[in-house]
Write a protein that holds these residues in place. Sequence first.
Motif, PDB file in Angstrom:
ATOM      1  N   LEU A 125     121.186  23.108  60.232  1.00 28.46           N
ATOM      2  CA  LEU A 125     121.789  24.442  60.270  1.00 28.46           C
ATOM      3  C   LEU A 125     122.111  24.850  61.706  1.00 28.46           C
ATOM      4  O   LEU A 125     123.176  25.426  61.974  1.00 28.46           O
ATOM      5  N   ALA A 126     121.189  24.553  62.625  1.00 31.19           N
ATOM      6  CA  ALA A 126     121.421  24.898  64.028  1.00 31.19           C
ATOM      7  C   ALA A 126     122.635  24.162  64.588  1.00 31.19           C
ATOM      8  O   ALA A 126     123.437  24.731  65.330  1.00 31.19           O
ATOM      9  N   LEU A 127     122.781  22.898  64.225  1.00 29.68           N
ATOM     10  CA  LEU A 127     123.922  22.123  64.709  1.00 29.68           C
ATOM     11  C   LEU A 127     125.234  22.651  64.125  1.00 29.68           C
ATOM     12  O   LEU A 127     126.253  22.713  64.817  1.00 29.68           O
ATOM     13  N   LEU A 128     125.204  23.052  62.864  1.00 24.17           N
ATOM     14  CA  LEU A 128     126.403  23.615  62.237  1.00 24.17           C
ATOM     15  C   LEU A 128     126.801  24.942  62.886  1.00 24.17           C
ATOM     16  O   LEU A 128     127.973  25.301  62.919  1.00 24.17           O
ATOM     17  N   LEU A 129     125.804  25.661  63.407  1.00 26.42           N
ATOM     18  CA  LEU A 129     126.068  26.934  64.078  1.00 26.42           C
ATOM     19  C   LEU A 129     126.524  26.759  65.521  1.00 26.42           C
ATOM     20  O   LEU A 129     126.886  27.723  66.185  1.00 26.42           O
ATOM     21  N   GLY A 130     126.477  25.514  66.011  1.00 28.42           N
ATOM     22  CA  GLY A 130     126.983  25.265  67.357  1.00 28.42           C
ATOM     23  C   GLY A 130     125.945  25.039  68.426  1.00 28.42           C
ATOM     24  O   GLY A 130     126.279  24.895  69.600  1.00 28.42           O
ATOM     25  N   PHE A 131     124.655  25.021  68.057  1.00 25.81           N
ATOM     26  CA  PHE A 131     123.608  24.752  69.050  1.00 25.81           C
ATOM     27  C   PHE A 131     123.666  23.301  69.508  1.00 25.81           C
ATOM     28  O   PHE A 131     124.054  22.412  68.746  1.00 25.81           O
ATOM     29  N   LYS A 132     123.269  23.077  70.751  1.00 25.82           N
ATOM     30  CA  LYS A 132     123.175  21.717  71.274  1.00 25.82           C
ATOM     31  C   LYS A 132     121.697  21.380  71.465  1.00 25.82           C
ATOM     32  O   LYS A 132     120.934  21.447  70.533  1.00 25.82           O
ATOM     33  N   ARG A 133     121.283  21.042  72.688  1.00 30.27           N
ATOM     34  CA  ARG A 133     119.891  20.671  72.933  1.00 30.27           C
ATOM     35  C   ARG A 133     118.924  21.833  72.668  1.00 30.27           C
ATOM     36  O   ARG A 133     117.736  21.611  72.453  1.00 30.27           O
ATOM     37  N   GLU A 134     119.441  23.066  72.652  1.00 32.15           N
ATOM     38  CA  GLU A 134     118.587  24.206  72.315  1.00 32.15           C
ATOM     39  C   GLU A 134     117.975  24.042  70.923  1.00 32.15           C
ATOM     40  O   GLU A 134     116.881  24.534  70.646  1.00 32.15           O
ATOM     41  N   ALA A 135     118.695  23.344  70.051  1.00 34.37           N
ATOM     42  CA  ALA A 135     118.231  23.168  68.681  1.00 34.37           C
ATOM     43  C   ALA A 135     116.923  22.386  68.617  1.00 34.37           C
ATOM     44  O   ALA A 135     116.110  22.592  67.715  1.00 34.37           O
ATOM     45  N   ILE A 136     116.711  21.482  69.572  1.00 33.23           N
ATOM     46  CA  ILE A 136     115.486  20.682  69.567  1.00 33.23           C
ATOM     47  C   ILE A 136     114.271  21.576  69.800  1.00 33.23           C
ATOM     48  O   ILE A 136     113.262  21.487  69.099  1.00 33.23           O
ATOM     49  N   GLY A 137     114.344  22.453  70.790  1.00 32.57           N
ATOM     50  CA  GLY A 137     113.239  23.377  71.043  1.00 32.57           C
ATOM     51  C   GLY A 137     113.055  24.378  69.929  1.00 32.57           C
ATOM     52  O   GLY A 137     111.930  24.751  69.580  1.00 32.57           O
ATOM     53  N   ALA A 138     114.157  24.815  69.324  1.00 29.93           N
ATOM     54  CA  ALA A 138     114.100  25.883  68.323  1.00 29.93           C
ATOM     55  C   ALA A 138     113.644  25.402  66.957  1.00 29.93           C
ATOM     56  O   ALA A 138     113.050  26.165  66.194  1.00 29.93           O
ATOM     57  N   THR A 139     113.905  24.129  66.619  1.00 28.61           N
ATOM     58  CA  THR A 139     113.678  23.673  65.239  1.00 28.61           C
ATOM     59  C   THR A 139     112.625  22.585  65.093  1.00 28.61           C
ATOM     60  O   THR A 139     112.371  22.140  63.979  1.00 28.61           O
ATOM     61  N   SER A 140     112.004  22.156  66.174  1.00 29.39           N
ATOM     62  CA  SER A 140     110.983  21.108  66.055  1.00 29.39           C
ATOM     63  C   SER A 140     109.676  21.651  65.485  1.00 29.39           C
ATOM     64  O   SER A 140     108.774  20.886  65.145  1.00 29.39           O
ATOM     65  N   SER A 141     109.563  22.988  65.379  1.00 29.88           N
ATOM     66  CA  SER A 141     108.364  23.635  64.837  1.00 29.88           C
ATOM     67  C   SER A 141     108.725  25.078  64.504  1.00 29.88           C
ATOM     68  O   SER A 141     109.902  25.446  64.529  1.00 29.88           O
ATOM     69  N   ILE A 142     107.696  25.896  64.198  1.00 30.36           N
ATOM     70  CA  ILE A 142     107.961  27.319  63.952  1.00 30.36           C
ATOM     71  C   ILE A 142     107.967  28.113  65.252  1.00 30.36           C
ATOM     72  O   ILE A 142     108.076  29.330  65.236  1.00 30.36           O
TER      73      ILE A 142
END
Length: 276
Positions: A125-142
């Motif tokens: 979902l984060a990638l579809l919204l346009g996130f890049k490496r920020e998605a790793i920090g945001a989605t690897s956990s809660i």
Amino acid sequence: MENRKNLTKLMVVGLLIVMLCEFIGKFTLTFGSVSLVLFPMLYAVLVGIIITPDLLGQKIKILKEAIGEKEINIAGEVVGIALVILGIKYGSTVGPNIEKIIAAGPAFLAQEFGHILAPLIALPLALLLGFKREAIGATSSISRETSLGVISEKYGINSPEGSGVLGTYLIGTVLGTIYFSILGSVSIYSGLHPYALGMATGVGSGSMMTAAASSLSTVVPPEMADTILAYGATSNMMSSITGLIFLVFISLPLTNKLYDILEPKIGRKNKKKKVA
């Protein structure tokens, strides 16, 4: 001396908010056969947001004088101390219910595998919204305290990964408490056993667990309330500990791997026109 004055103002305002929200929290919202009990913490979060200098504080001078930037900075430290006290309070409910907690041991361990759902569901979902490496920090956990520490240590808080986990942490602190307070109240209508719901409130966040477990404990039979709080506290403690292990050895490596696979396929391309 000045810090003491700021702390005093913060405590006075906090006391007034608590008194107001405890009064409001006595009321129950009813929609047909469904009763929605909103934990006072929900109202406290909303009131706290509204009176900040960025909202009503801009328009009402007395609010800006009572709660300014210095008071807000101190509030962050006070919250950390309050959560420690809260943890002790909930820890005291574990002892009297230790036999029930030991009996439910396998269930506590099994639920920790839920940590792996964060990258599997949230990363695409984060990638579809346009996130890049920020998605790793945001989605690897809660993205709670343990996650903030791990990502900050590995990538740096000013990195894209650090921005991702910090952003999710801040949003979770504000909106997560509100969401969990409502969820804890209405989850009783799911048909699941109240003890299972109590266990599910412990996701590794003290404020979210408190909001959900306290709301849930008000809509179950009185004899179940203490056990639900004990399950929530134990589950929250285990989620914090095992969540750290899962993040370091499983979730974060998995998120990085999935990012390398999915980003070229579903990530938004940066379409920048070349300047001649």
